[in-house]
Design a protein around this motif. Sequence first.
Motif, short mmCIF file in Angstrom:
data_model
loop_
_atom_site.label_atom_id
_atom_site.label_comp_id
_atom_site.label_asym_id
_atom_site.label_seq_id
_atom_site.Cartn_x
_atom_site.Cartn_y
_atom_site.Cartn_z
N LYS A 1 2.55 4.19 -1.77
CA LYS A 1 3.84 4.80 -2.86
C LYS A 1 4.76 5.30 -2.92
O LYS A 1 5.09 6.15 -1.49
CB LYS A 1 2.49 4.92 -3.50
CG LYS A 1 1.16 4.49 -3.13
CD LYS A 1 0.92 3.65 -4.35
CE LYS A 1 -0.48 2.81 -4.26
NZ LYS A 1 -0.53 1.72 -4.16
N LYS B 1 0.88 -1.33 0.02
CA LYS B 1 0.21 0.23 0.16
C LYS B 1 0.85 1.50 0.00
O LYS B 1 0.20 2.56 0.06
CB LYS B 1 -0.99 0.00 1.17
CG LYS B 1 -1.88 -1.32 1.42
CD LYS B 1 -3.45 -0.61 0.88
CE LYS B 1 -4.00 -2.19 1.32
NZ LYS B 1 -4.85 -1.51 -0.04
N THR C 1 4.99 8.45 -3.44
CA THR C 1 4.61 9.79 -3.31
C THR C 1 4.41 9.61 -1.65
O THR C 1 5.17 10.80 -1.06
CB THR C 1 3.76 10.33 -3.74
OG1 THR C 1 2.76 9.37 -4.45
CG2 THR C 1 2.68 12.11 -3.90
N ASP C 2 3.97 8.42 -1.17
CA ASP C 2 4.41 8.79 0.57
C ASP C 2 5.62 8.19 1.15
O ASP C 2 6.15 9.36 1.89
CB ASP C 2 4.21 7.76 1.07
CG ASP C 2 2.42 6.96 0.36
OD1 ASP C 2 1.72 8.37 0.31
OD2 ASP C 2 2.66 5.17 0.59
N ASP D 1 10.68 2.15 -8.51
CA ASP D 1 10.05 1.89 -7.64
C ASP D 1 10.01 1.79 -5.99
O ASP D 1 11.09 1.55 -5.92
CB ASP D 1 9.08 0.88 -8.34
CG ASP D 1 9.74 -0.55 -8.40
OD1 ASP D 1 10.70 -0.63 -8.35
OD2 ASP D 1 8.85 -1.15 -9.22
N THR D 2 8.94 1.56 -5.49
CA THR D 2 9.16 1.21 -3.90
C THR D 2 10.30 0.21 -3.98
O THR D 2 10.74 -0.39 -3.06
CB THR D 2 7.48 1.34 -3.17
OG1 THR D 2 7.16 0.64 -3.96
CG2 THR D 2 7.69 3.24 -3.34
#
Length: 177
Positions: free
Chosen positions: A31, A29, A33-34, A52-53
Amino acid sequence: MAENRRVRMTKRLMKDALLELMETKPFEKIKVTDVCAAADVNRSTFYAYYTDTLALLGEIEDDVIAASPVAAEGESGGEGGFLRDLSDYFEFVRQNERVFRLLLLRRSSEEFNRRLIDSVMERCRPLAGEGAGRWTYVFCVSGVIGLLREWISGGFSLTSGEFAGRVFALCSAAAGA
């Protein structure tokens, strides 16, 4: 991109931010942005280093595996030396409780477990000695992952040395040594 002090610091901020976020929500969950908001970096900065994460998490896992104090094959003398190496490794786990709690308990990624097992298998001799085959060794190290989970979730009820002794005894028994 060069790994100067600023790059290392920026990456450290993003890694710490991801770990903080993983303490409160499932990895799936989280992202980009987080992570950027928590680390106070721009998205373009994030994408300069990671796709990416998952790539960021992969680097955290790489760091943990690279920093683990598993002795190279033949570096320790005999059973006592290997037992000391196990104790040192488990002390490393205890000192890095947060990251192991997140990676082994909270996320429980089979990929990370496999990489952890492979890194141990590459860097140390079989727990049960020279006669143990690959299957026995995989069985033992996989069992150690389960034992580690229990040890961490139980609040480290044994010292690192006591835990190493139990792990060594269990794996030796499993190998029929």
